[in-house]
Design a protein around this motif. Structure first.
Motif, PDB file in Angstrom:
ATOM      1  N   GLY A  27      -2.444  -4.788   1.349  1.00 49.70           N
ATOM      2  CA  GLY A  27      -2.454  -4.225  -0.051  1.00 49.70           C
ATOM      3  C   GLY A  27      -1.379  -4.842  -0.822  1.00 49.70           C
ATOM      4  O   GLY A  27      -0.870  -3.646  -1.828  1.00 49.70           O
ATOM      5  N   ILE A  28      -1.417  -6.105  -0.826  1.00 46.13           N
ATOM      6  CA  ILE A  28      -0.540  -6.590  -1.861  1.00 46.13           C
ATOM      7  C   ILE A  28      -1.245  -7.641  -2.295  1.00 46.13           C
ATOM      8  O   ILE A  28      -2.311  -8.056  -2.054  1.00 46.13           O
ATOM      9  N   SER A  29      -0.649  -8.470  -3.501  1.00 44.30           N
ATOM     10  CA  SER A  29      -1.447  -9.763  -4.165  1.00 44.30           C
ATOM     11  C   SER A  29      -1.129 -11.000  -3.367  1.00 44.30           C
ATOM     12  O   SER A  29      -0.225 -11.098  -2.645  1.00 44.30           O
ATOM     13  N   ARG A  30      -2.137 -11.539  -3.498  1.00 45.83           N
ATOM     14  CA  ARG A  30      -2.207 -13.064  -2.847  1.00 45.83           C
ATOM     15  C   ARG A  30      -0.974 -13.889  -3.478  1.00 45.83           C
ATOM     16  O   ARG A  30      -0.207 -14.687  -2.794  1.00 45.83           O
ATOM     17  N   VAL A  31      -0.575 -13.635  -4.784  1.00 45.56           N
ATOM     18  CA  VAL A  31       0.623 -14.239  -5.253  1.00 45.56           C
ATOM     19  C   VAL A  31       1.940 -13.843  -4.473  1.00 45.56           C
ATOM     20  O   VAL A  31       2.818 -14.854  -4.254  1.00 45.56           O
ATOM     21  N   THR A  32       2.163 -12.801  -4.240  1.00 47.19           N
ATOM     22  CA  THR A  32       3.355 -12.128  -3.377  1.00 47.19           C
ATOM     23  C   THR A  32       3.113 -12.978  -2.008  1.00 47.19           C
ATOM     24  O   THR A  32       4.334 -13.468  -1.630  1.00 47.19           O
ATOM     25  N   VAL A  33       1.979 -12.957  -1.170  1.00 43.00           N
ATOM     26  CA  VAL A  33       2.277 -13.703  -0.047  1.00 43.00           C
ATOM     27  C   VAL A  33       2.476 -15.295  -0.368  1.00 43.00           C
ATOM     28  O   VAL A  33       3.314 -15.708   0.584  1.00 43.00           O
ATOM     29  N   SER A  34       1.768 -15.931  -1.225  1.00 44.67           N
ATOM     30  CA  SER A  34       1.926 -17.319  -1.367  1.00 44.67           C
ATOM     31  C   SER A  34       3.619 -17.386  -1.794  1.00 44.67           C
ATOM     32  O   SER A  34       4.363 -18.376  -1.221  1.00 44.67           O
ATOM     33  N   ASN A  35       4.152 -16.676  -2.747  1.00 39.93           N
ATOM     34  CA  ASN A  35       5.641 -16.635  -2.774  1.00 39.93           C
ATOM     35  C   ASN A  35       6.614 -16.600  -1.573  1.00 39.93           C
ATOM     36  O   ASN A  35       7.368 -17.367  -1.248  1.00 39.93           O
ATOM     37  N   ILE A  36       5.976 -15.644  -0.741  1.00 40.42           N
ATOM     38  CA  ILE A  36       6.957 -15.375   0.592  1.00 40.42           C
ATOM     39  C   ILE A  36       6.599 -16.770   1.494  1.00 40.42           C
ATOM     40  O   ILE A  36       7.656 -17.136   2.089  1.00 40.42           O
ATOM     41  N   LYS A  37       5.433 -17.345   1.521  1.00 41.68           N
ATOM     42  CA  LYS A  37       5.025 -18.667   2.242  1.00 41.68           C
ATOM     43  C   LYS A  37       6.009 -19.522   1.625  1.00 41.68           C
ATOM     44  O   LYS A  37       6.152 -20.642   2.446  1.00 41.68           O
ATOM     45  N   ASN A  38       6.469 -19.633   0.376  1.00 40.53           N
ATOM     46  CA  ASN A  38       7.265 -20.618  -0.171  1.00 40.53           C
ATOM     47  C   ASN A  38       8.610 -20.382  -0.254  1.00 40.53           C
ATOM     48  O   ASN A  38       9.368 -21.206  -0.847  1.00 40.53           O
ATOM     49  N   GLY A  39       9.182 -19.266   0.718  1.00 44.94           N
ATOM     50  CA  GLY A  39      10.509 -19.167   0.836  1.00 44.94           C
ATOM     51  C   GLY A  39      11.255 -18.131  -0.109  1.00 44.94           C
ATOM     52  O   GLY A  39      12.399 -17.891   0.028  1.00 44.94           O
ATOM     53  N   LYS A  40      10.611 -17.272  -0.736  1.00 47.27           N
ATOM     54  CA  LYS A  40      11.109 -16.464  -1.477  1.00 47.27           C
ATOM     55  C   LYS A  40      11.151 -15.202  -0.573  1.00 47.27           C
ATOM     56  O   LYS A  40      10.478 -14.606   0.356  1.00 47.27           O
ATOM     57  N   SER A  41      12.286 -14.224  -1.108  1.00 46.76           N
ATOM     58  CA  SER A  41      12.557 -13.045  -0.124  1.00 46.76           C
ATOM     59  C   SER A  41      11.575 -12.025  -0.842  1.00 46.76           C
ATOM     60  O   SER A  41      10.787 -12.115  -1.828  1.00 46.76           O
ATOM     61  N   CYS A  42      11.545 -10.932  -0.076  1.00 45.23           N
ATOM     62  CA  CYS A  42      10.830  -9.664  -0.518  1.00 45.23           C
ATOM     63  C   CYS A  42      11.421  -8.393  -0.126  1.00 45.23           C
ATOM     64  O   CYS A  42      12.296  -8.492   0.457  1.00 45.23           O
ATOM     65  N   SER A  43      10.785  -7.405  -0.684  1.00 45.30           N
ATOM     66  CA  SER A  43      11.306  -6.008  -0.310  1.00 45.30           C
ATOM     67  C   SER A  43      11.022  -5.837   1.046  1.00 45.30           C
ATOM     68  O   SER A  43      10.009  -6.281   1.599  1.00 45.30           O
ATOM     69  N   ASP A  44      11.669  -4.664   1.710  1.00 49.87           N
ATOM     70  CA  ASP A  44      11.283  -4.196   2.978  1.00 49.87           C
ATOM     71  C   ASP A  44      10.038  -3.664   3.113  1.00 49.87           C
ATOM     72  O   ASP A  44       9.459  -3.590   4.026  1.00 49.87           O
ATOM     73  N   VAL A  45       9.612  -3.040   2.022  1.00 46.62           N
ATOM     74  CA  VAL A  45       8.389  -2.427   1.977  1.00 46.62           C
ATOM     75  C   VAL A  45       7.298  -3.459   2.055  1.00 46.62           C
ATOM     76  O   VAL A  45       6.406  -3.403   2.860  1.00 46.62           O
ATOM     77  N   ILE A  46       7.293  -4.521   1.539  1.00 47.97           N
ATOM     78  CA  ILE A  46       6.499  -5.618   1.469  1.00 47.97           C
ATOM     79  C   ILE A  46       6.279  -6.159   3.154  1.00 47.97           C
ATOM     80  O   ILE A  46       5.309  -6.523   3.681  1.00 47.97           O
ATOM     81  N   GLY A  47       7.541  -6.570   3.325  1.00 50.53           N
ATOM     82  CA  GLY A  47       7.725  -7.027   4.558  1.00 50.53           C
ATOM     83  C   GLY A  47       7.118  -6.181   5.685  1.00 50.53           C
ATOM     84  O   GLY A  47       6.345  -6.790   6.572  1.00 50.53           O
ATOM     85  N   TYR A  48       7.197  -5.004   5.882  1.00 62.77           N
ATOM     86  CA  TYR A  48       6.687  -4.022   6.783  1.00 62.77           C
ATOM     87  C   TYR A  48       5.310  -3.853   6.726  1.00 62.77           C
ATOM     88  O   TYR A  48       4.340  -3.998   7.715  1.00 62.77           O
ATOM     89  N   LYS A  49       4.560  -4.079   5.206  1.00 63.42           N
ATOM     90  CA  LYS A  49       3.094  -4.252   5.051  1.00 63.42           C
ATOM     91  C   LYS A  49       2.512  -5.205   5.636  1.00 63.42           C
ATOM     92  O   LYS A  49       1.692  -5.217   6.123  1.00 63.42           O
ATOM     93  N   ILE A  50       3.258  -6.457   5.636  1.00 63.99           N
ATOM     94  CA  ILE A  50       2.681  -7.706   6.168  1.00 63.99           C
ATOM     95  C   ILE A  50       2.649  -7.556   7.658  1.00 63.99           C
ATOM     96  O   ILE A  50       1.682  -7.896   8.168  1.00 63.99           O
ATOM     97  N   ALA A  51       3.783  -7.059   8.187  1.00 62.48           N
ATOM     98  CA  ALA A  51       3.789  -7.197   9.656  1.00 62.48           C
ATOM     99  C   ALA A  51       2.496  -6.060  10.159  1.00 62.48           C
ATOM    100  O   ALA A  51       2.073  -6.516  11.258  1.00 62.48           O
TER     101      ALA A  51
END
Length: 64
Positions: A27-51
């Motif tokens: 339930g997040i954007s593809r850009v957010t996933v791409s940013n995380i894969k490129n080493g950017k940090s994310c909020s705890d909420v996003i991290g838990y959603k991905i997991a």
């Protein structure tokens, strides 16, 4: 929260999942996933959603 990009990439390969599929499932954007894969940090909420979308514990994805 900093997700280890190598662990995330490995998990996507293991589950045969694309960034787009992960984004839709989490339930997040593809850009957010791409940013995380490129080493950017994310909020705890996003991290838990991905997991949750990957069906693993968030601590398995965190940088040490």
């Amino acid at each position: 929260m900093r997700i280890d990009r190598i662990k995330l990439s490995a998990e996507l390969v293991r589950q045969d999942m694309t960034q787009v599929e992960l984004a839709e499932k989490a339930g997040i954007s593809r850009v957010t996933v791409s940013n995380i894969k490129n080493g950017k940090s994310c909020s705890d909420v996003i991290g838990y959603k991905i997991a949750e979308a990957l069906g693993i514990d968030v601590f398995e994805l965190l940088e040490k």
